[in-house]
Scaffold this motif. Structure first.
Motif, PDB file in Angstrom:
ATOM      1  N   ASP A 190       0.952  -1.151   0.082  1.00 15.25           N
ATOM      2  CA  ASP A 190       0.200   0.022   0.024  1.00 15.25           C
ATOM      3  C   ASP A 190       0.856   1.229  -0.059  1.00 15.25           C
ATOM      4  OD1 ASP A 190      -1.739   2.103   0.255  1.00 15.25           O
ATOM      5  OD2 ASP A 190      -2.541   1.428   2.189  1.00 15.25           O
ATOM      6  N   PRO A 191       0.987   2.071  -0.848  1.00 17.18           N
ATOM      7  CA  PRO A 191       1.810   3.272  -1.017  1.00 17.18           C
ATOM      8  C   PRO A 191       1.341   4.381  -0.268  1.00 17.18           C
ATOM      9  CG  PRO A 191       0.259   3.357  -2.893  1.00 17.18           C
ATOM     10  CD  PRO A 191      -0.103   1.818  -2.248  1.00 17.18           C
ATOM     11  N   SER A 192       0.226   4.467   0.349  1.00 17.81           N
ATOM     12  CA  SER A 192      -0.205   5.527   1.144  1.00 17.81           C
ATOM     13  C   SER A 192       0.595   5.664   2.468  1.00 17.81           C
ATOM     14  CB  SER A 192      -1.579   5.403   1.386  1.00 17.81           C
ATOM     15  OG  SER A 192      -1.896   4.408   2.442  1.00 17.81           O
ATOM     16  N   GLY A 193       0.958   6.899   2.729  1.00 19.31           N
ATOM     17  CA  GLY A 193       1.935   7.271   3.633  1.00 19.31           C
ATOM     18  C   GLY A 193       3.421   7.163   3.461  1.00 19.31           C
ATOM     19  N   LEU A 194       3.586   6.479   2.333  1.00 16.49           N
ATOM     20  CA  LEU A 194       5.085   6.442   2.023  1.00 16.49           C
ATOM     21  C   LEU A 194       6.059   7.551   1.837  1.00 16.49           C
ATOM     22  CD1 LEU A 194       5.257   3.212  -0.187  1.00 16.49           C
ATOM     23  CD2 LEU A 194       5.942   3.216   2.071  1.00 16.49           C
ATOM     24  N   ARG A 195       7.023   7.962   2.286  1.00 10.35           N
ATOM     25  CA  ARG A 195       7.928   9.111   2.085  1.00 10.35           C
ATOM     26  C   ARG A 195       8.728   8.845   0.764  1.00 10.35           C
ATOM     27  NH1 ARG A 195      11.050   9.424   7.365  1.00 10.35           N
ATOM     28  NH2 ARG A 195      11.180   7.411   6.666  1.00 10.35           N
ATOM     29  N   ILE A 196       8.704  10.003  -0.241  1.00  7.10           N
ATOM     30  CA  ILE A 196       9.448   9.586  -1.316  1.00  7.10           C
ATOM     31  C   ILE A 196      10.685  10.430  -1.291  1.00  7.10           C
ATOM     32  CG2 ILE A 196       9.387  10.039  -3.700  1.00  7.10           C
ATOM     33  CD1 ILE A 196       6.445  10.400  -3.400  1.00  7.10           C
ATOM     34  N   GLY A 197      11.804  10.149  -1.674  1.00  8.22           N
ATOM     35  CA  GLY A 197      12.978  10.744  -1.926  1.00  8.22           C
ATOM     36  C   GLY A 197      13.455  10.812  -3.237  1.00  8.22           C
TER      37      GLY A 197
ATOM     38  N   VAL B 208       2.235  13.976  -8.573  1.00  6.36           N
ATOM     39  CA  VAL B 208       1.244  12.937  -9.002  1.00  6.36           C
ATOM     40  C   VAL B 208       0.950  12.198  -7.958  1.00  6.36           C
ATOM     41  CG1 VAL B 208       0.310  11.400 -10.579  1.00  6.36           C
ATOM     42  CG2 VAL B 208       1.587  13.318 -11.350  1.00  6.36           C
ATOM     43  N   LEU B 209       2.183  11.559  -7.266  1.00  7.26           N
ATOM     44  CA  LEU B 209       2.287  10.586  -6.234  1.00  7.26           C
ATOM     45  C   LEU B 209       1.541  10.952  -5.141  1.00  7.26           C
ATOM     46  CD1 LEU B 209       3.712   8.869  -8.344  1.00  7.26           C
ATOM     47  CD2 LEU B 209       5.443   8.335  -6.707  1.00  7.26           C
ATOM     48  N   ALA B 210       1.830  12.268  -4.493  1.00 10.40           N
ATOM     49  CA  ALA B 210       1.170  12.877  -3.667  1.00 10.40           C
ATOM     50  C   ALA B 210      -0.236  13.025  -3.599  1.00 10.40           C
ATOM     51  CB  ALA B 210       1.878  14.224  -3.266  1.00 10.40           C
ATOM     52  N   ALA B 211      -0.785  13.647  -4.825  1.00  6.95           N
ATOM     53  CA  ALA B 211      -2.020  13.526  -4.983  1.00  6.95           C
ATOM     54  C   ALA B 211      -3.037  12.460  -5.121  1.00  6.95           C
ATOM     55  CB  ALA B 211      -2.433  14.472  -6.104  1.00  6.95           C
ATOM     56  N   ASP B 212      -2.521  11.429  -5.785  1.00  6.09           N
ATOM     57  CA  ASP B 212      -3.384  10.181  -6.040  1.00  6.09           C
ATOM     58  C   ASP B 212      -3.056   9.117  -4.889  1.00  6.09           C
ATOM     59  OD1 ASP B 212      -3.866  11.580  -8.336  1.00  6.09           O
ATOM     60  OD2 ASP B 212      -2.876  10.197  -9.558  1.00  6.09           O
ATOM     61  N   HIS B 213      -2.113   9.029  -4.156  1.00  8.29           N
ATOM     62  CA  HIS B 213      -1.570   8.024  -3.247  1.00  8.29           C
ATOM     63  C   HIS B 213      -1.304   8.310  -1.749  1.00  8.29           C
ATOM     64  CE1 HIS B 213      -1.615   5.364  -6.722  1.00  8.29           C
ATOM     65  NE2 HIS B 213      -1.109   6.015  -7.555  1.00  8.29           N
TER      66      HIS B 213
ATOM     67  N   PRO C  19      13.207   0.748  -1.639  1.00  6.81           N
ATOM     68  CA  PRO C  19      12.861   0.364  -3.219  1.00  6.81           C
ATOM     69  C   PRO C  19      13.009   1.692  -3.858  1.00  6.81           C
ATOM     70  CG  PRO C  19      11.055  -0.152  -1.460  1.00  6.81           C
ATOM     71  CD  PRO C  19      12.118   0.504  -0.595  1.00  6.81           C
ATOM     72  N   ALA C  20      13.416   1.642  -5.188  1.00 10.27           N
ATOM     73  CA  ALA C  20      13.759   2.486  -5.901  1.00 10.27           C
ATOM     74  C   ALA C  20      13.168   2.384  -7.431  1.00 10.27           C
ATOM     75  CB  ALA C  20      15.416   2.631  -6.194  1.00 10.27           C
ATOM     76  N   ALA C  21      12.892   3.364  -8.078  1.00 10.25           N
ATOM     77  CA  ALA C  21      12.267   3.662  -9.356  1.00 10.25           C
ATOM     78  C   ALA C  21      13.267   4.264 -10.062  1.00 10.25           C
ATOM     79  CB  ALA C  21      11.016   3.983  -9.589  1.00 10.25           C
ATOM     80  N   VAL C  22      13.965   3.907 -11.083  1.00 11.73           N
ATOM     81  CA  VAL C  22      14.933   4.549 -12.012  1.00 11.73           C
ATOM     82  C   VAL C  22      14.491   4.644 -13.318  1.00 11.73           C
ATOM     83  CG1 VAL C  22      17.227   4.320 -12.921  1.00 11.73           C
ATOM     84  CG2 VAL C  22      17.104   3.124 -10.625  1.00 11.73           C
ATOM     85  N   ILE C  23      14.729   5.803 -14.006  1.00 12.56           N
ATOM     86  CA  ILE C  23      13.961   6.388 -15.081  1.00 12.56           C
ATOM     87  C   ILE C  23      15.006   6.639 -16.030  1.00 12.56           C
ATOM     88  CG2 ILE C  23      12.487   7.850 -16.183  1.00 12.56           C
ATOM     89  CD1 ILE C  23      11.165   8.650 -13.567  1.00 12.56           C
ATOM     90  N   CYS C  24      14.967   5.936 -17.204  1.00 13.95           N
ATOM     91  CA  CYS C  24      16.029   6.103 -18.164  1.00 13.95           C
ATOM     92  C   CYS C  24      15.317   6.261 -19.526  1.00 13.95           C
ATOM     93  CB  CYS C  24      16.820   4.754 -18.313  1.00 13.95           C
ATOM     94  SG  CYS C  24      18.184   4.690 -17.322  1.00 13.95           S
ATOM     95  N   SER C  25      16.094   7.139 -20.487  1.00 13.25           N
ATOM     96  CA  SER C  25      15.437   7.307 -21.753  1.00 13.25           C
ATOM     97  C   SER C  25      15.768   6.039 -22.383  1.00 13.25           C
ATOM     98  CB  SER C  25      16.368   8.271 -22.295  1.00 13.25           C
ATOM     99  OG  SER C  25      16.531   7.935 -23.617  1.00 13.25           O
TER     100      SER C  25
ATOM    101  N   GLU D   6       3.513   3.623 -13.306  1.00 16.75           N
ATOM    102  CA  GLU D   6       4.568   2.638 -13.223  1.00 16.75           C
ATOM    103  C   GLU D   6       5.549   2.678 -12.078  1.00 16.75           C
ATOM    104  OE1 GLU D   6       6.471   2.092 -17.257  1.00 16.75           O
ATOM    105  OE2 GLU D   6       5.242   3.674 -17.917  1.00 16.75           O
ATOM    106  N   VAL D   7       5.821   4.061 -11.710  1.00 15.38           N
ATOM    107  CA  VAL D   7       6.634   4.340 -10.480  1.00 15.38           C
ATOM    108  C   VAL D   7       5.958   3.772  -9.271  1.00 15.38           C
ATOM    109  CG1 VAL D   7       7.629   6.121  -9.074  1.00 15.38           C
ATOM    110  CG2 VAL D   7       7.725   6.333 -11.709  1.00 15.38           C
ATOM    111  N   VAL D   8       4.774   3.723  -9.300  1.00 15.89           N
ATOM    112  CA  VAL D   8       4.159   3.384  -8.004  1.00 15.89           C
ATOM    113  C   VAL D   8       4.173   1.726  -7.935  1.00 15.89           C
ATOM    114  CG1 VAL D   8       1.753   2.956  -6.827  1.00 15.89           C
ATOM    115  CG2 VAL D   8       2.369   5.392  -7.803  1.00 15.89           C
ATOM    116  N   ALA D   9       3.965   1.172  -9.036  1.00 20.51           N
ATOM    117  CA  ALA D   9       4.047  -0.240  -9.178  1.00 20.51           C
ATOM    118  C   ALA D   9       5.652  -0.938  -8.983  1.00 20.51           C
ATOM    119  CB  ALA D   9       3.535  -0.845 -10.625  1.00 20.51           C
ATOM    120  N   MET D  10       6.420  -0.088  -9.394  1.00 21.70           N
ATOM    121  CA  MET D  10       7.771  -0.519  -9.311  1.00 21.70           C
ATOM    122  C   MET D  10       8.046  -0.364  -7.685  1.00 21.70           C
ATOM    123  SD  MET D  10      11.135   0.118 -11.375  1.00 21.70           S
ATOM    124  CE  MET D  10      10.773  -1.398 -12.222  1.00 21.70           C
ATOM    125  N   LEU D  11       7.544   0.654  -7.116  1.00 23.56           N
ATOM    126  CA  LEU D  11       7.893   0.995  -5.632  1.00 23.56           C
ATOM    127  C   LEU D  11       7.191   0.108  -4.543  1.00 23.56           C
ATOM    128  CD1 LEU D  11       8.031   4.795  -5.648  1.00 23.56           C
ATOM    129  CD2 LEU D  11      10.177   3.093  -5.814  1.00 23.56           C
TER     130      LEU D  11
END
Lengths: 186, 358
Positions: A33-40, A59-64, A123-129, A175-180
């Protein structure tokens, strides 16, 4: 008996005599459950990276019901994130979003950072081109995490205007939420 | 008398290809007796670390450098020059960061000074950027093989050059000290006159300036300023450059009273573009360190390409034949250290440190 041909890489012994890396790579545990998670947010300095990460954070703050509690910029996009930076993230957030891998060295480096964060329990979500997938995956292998999953976004990123970056952030956010949060298929 | 065995040689060359060690051209297979001859030319220990990339966790030692220098086709006596060139490149900020992996695919520029030029047969005259001379061809190739094999940076994998550039591992020029009106480049960096030394930086390309018919130093410099100020190679607030002057151009400038410092001052002032010119190509506005499209104002403002007339912003060397007014502007990948590294032999252990003028 002719002379042996010498290996110029310095890694011949490593390849033939060491069976496997000491510690197999494992992802950090995920909270479903992503709610309440602190994001770096870790911005690697590439153009549009700061905006893209900030928009994803919004977006993560607003939706989750997540919240951004630490946002930093890498001192050197090509080098691994320094240990003190990783430690600050470990203390101040629960999950990390980093990128954008959008150059020869920084794409590989972003994946290396993701692996470091995972090993530190984040848990990390790395974004690459998507133009840099090969070098990003090569780095994962080099770091003892072959097959490490990261998020690909369509190249190019640097030419996008602010609205286009926002749209890109909206597309990436799920996708970020799913990965995290999901234990992942890797 | 030794009987040459070309079939064995061919098999050994193919073996090297199969291991993935080659830059595309045949390699000289390295054996211990030949590597030992290389190691005997330096006072540095075979296990001494001479390079490290933290992001890849890989380390270059003197021994590994020697194996790659053998494979590049160097003679043993070239090895101290390879070590000095490698050290000069490690003085560059970007070679310890992401430089070798960059989309720019930058090429080392290696400049040789001093008696080692003639002792080893380096070309400093006609065709100095071209082929035909074993030391000029094999010393930079050795650098490329170290990056490929020891750092493990292969094209399409950890090396991400978009196009790269011609001659990436083959740009090594000796300075034509005999026909240069100025002191050697290494002397300008603070080394004693007559020292054998190597200066090096990374390039993104070379562009010729052909000007054979003016006798005006300022018209000639203006031609260089136009090339240095070109927008295509200009992506950050400023851009650094270099010039490898042919003897004719250098002598014309010297006769008009220009030394290296005066040339730099003139070019720092005159190289650039008006904001309107930069706006036409979407590079007039600064956002952080990048150039982005802006509003083109103030249109007539002149923006300077070089950050200042500091020697690290404009490397100046002299090489080539004295037969025409054809010089080369070189495009620096990033800032140049300004260092020259002395070439030392087997008796100079521990005395190889880079000299830095500033």
């Amino acid at each position: 008996m002719p002379n042996a041909i010498l290996d110029p890489t310095g890694r011949a012994d490593v390849a033939t005599t060491v069976p496997a890396p000491a510690a197999a790579f494992e992802l950090a545990p995920r909270q479903p459950d992503p709610s309440g998670l602190r994001i770096g947010l870790l911005n690697n300095t590439k153009h549009n990276a700061a905006l893209l990460l900030a928009e994803i954070g919004d977006v993560l703050a607003a939706d989750h019901a997540m919240s951004v509690t630490i946002a930093e910029t890498k001192p050197n996009f090509a080098a691994p994130a320094p240990a003190d930076l990783v430690e600050r993230f470990r203390l101040e957030c629960d999950v990390v979003v980093t990128g954008v891998g959008d150059c020869g060295s920084c794409s590989a480096s972003a994946v290396a950072d993701g692996i470091v964060f995972e090993r530190a329990g984040l848990p990390a979500a790395v974004i690459c081109s998507d133009a840099f997938a090969v070098t990003a995956s090569a780095m994962a292998e080099l770091r003892g995490a072959p097959g490490y999953q990261y998020l690909l976004t369509e190249h190019p990123v640097a030419v996008l205007d602010a609205d286009q970056v926002r749209q890109r952030a909206k597309r990436l956010a799920p996708e970020v939420v799913a990965m995290l949060t999901q234990p992942s298929s890797q | 008398m030794t009987v040459l065995d070309p079939d064995a040689a061919q098999a050994a060359i193919e073996h090297c290809y199969e291991q993935g060690w080659s830059d595309g051209l045949p390699l000289v297979p390295a054996t211990q007796p030949l590597v030992d001859k290389f190691l005997a030319t330096t006072g540095r220990g075979p296990d001494e670390e001479i390079g490290r990339l933290p992001q890849l966790d890989r380390v270059v030692t003197v021994r590994l450098a020697a194996i790659n220098a053998v494979m590049a086709g160097c003679r043993p006596e070239y090895f101290p020059v390879v070590l000095a060139a490698w050290e000069a490149l490690t003085c560059e900020r970007t070679t310890g960061g992401g430089g070798w992996q960059s989309t720019s695919g930058p090429a080392p520029l290696i400049v040789i000074n001093g008696p080692v030029r003639t002792e080893l047969g380096f070309n400093c005259a006609g065709g100095v950027f071209g082929p035909g001379f074993r030391p000029n061809a094999t010393v930079p190739r050795a650098i490329g093989l170290i990056v490929r094999n020891v750092y493990g940076i292969h094209p399409h994998e950890l090396e991400q050059a978009t196009q790269g550039l011609p001659g990436r591992w083959s740009i090594c020029v000796a300075e034509n000290e005999e026909e240069s009106p100025w002191a050697p480049l290494a002397s300008e960096a603070g080394l004693p006159d007559g020292a054998s030394a190597v200066s090096a930086t990374l390039l993104r390309t070379c562009e010729f300036v052909d000007n054979r018919h003016t006798s005006s130093a300022e018209q000639l410099l203006g031609d260089f300023a136009d090339t240095i100020g070109r927008t295509g190679s200009w992506i950050f607030e400023h851009a650094q450059a270099g010039i490898v002057f042919c003897p004719e151009h250098a002598q014309l400038l010297a006769a008009a009273g220009y030394d290296r410092a005066h040339v730099r001052t003139w070019l720092a002032e005159h190289s650039g573009r008006r904001t309107s010119d930069l706006a036409a190509v979407g590079k007039d506005r600064l956002d952080g360190r990048l150039r982005l499209p802006g509003d083109g104002e103030p249109a007539t403002e002149f923006q300077h390409t070089l950050p200042s007339d500091d020697r690290r912003n404009l490397l100046i060397a002299v090489a080539g034949a004295r037969n025409a007014g054809i010089s080369m502007v070189v495009r620096l990948f990033a800032d140049w250290s300004g260092a020259a590294v002395q070439v030392t032999g087997p008796d100079a252990a521990g005395d190889h440190s880079a000299e830095e003028a500033q």
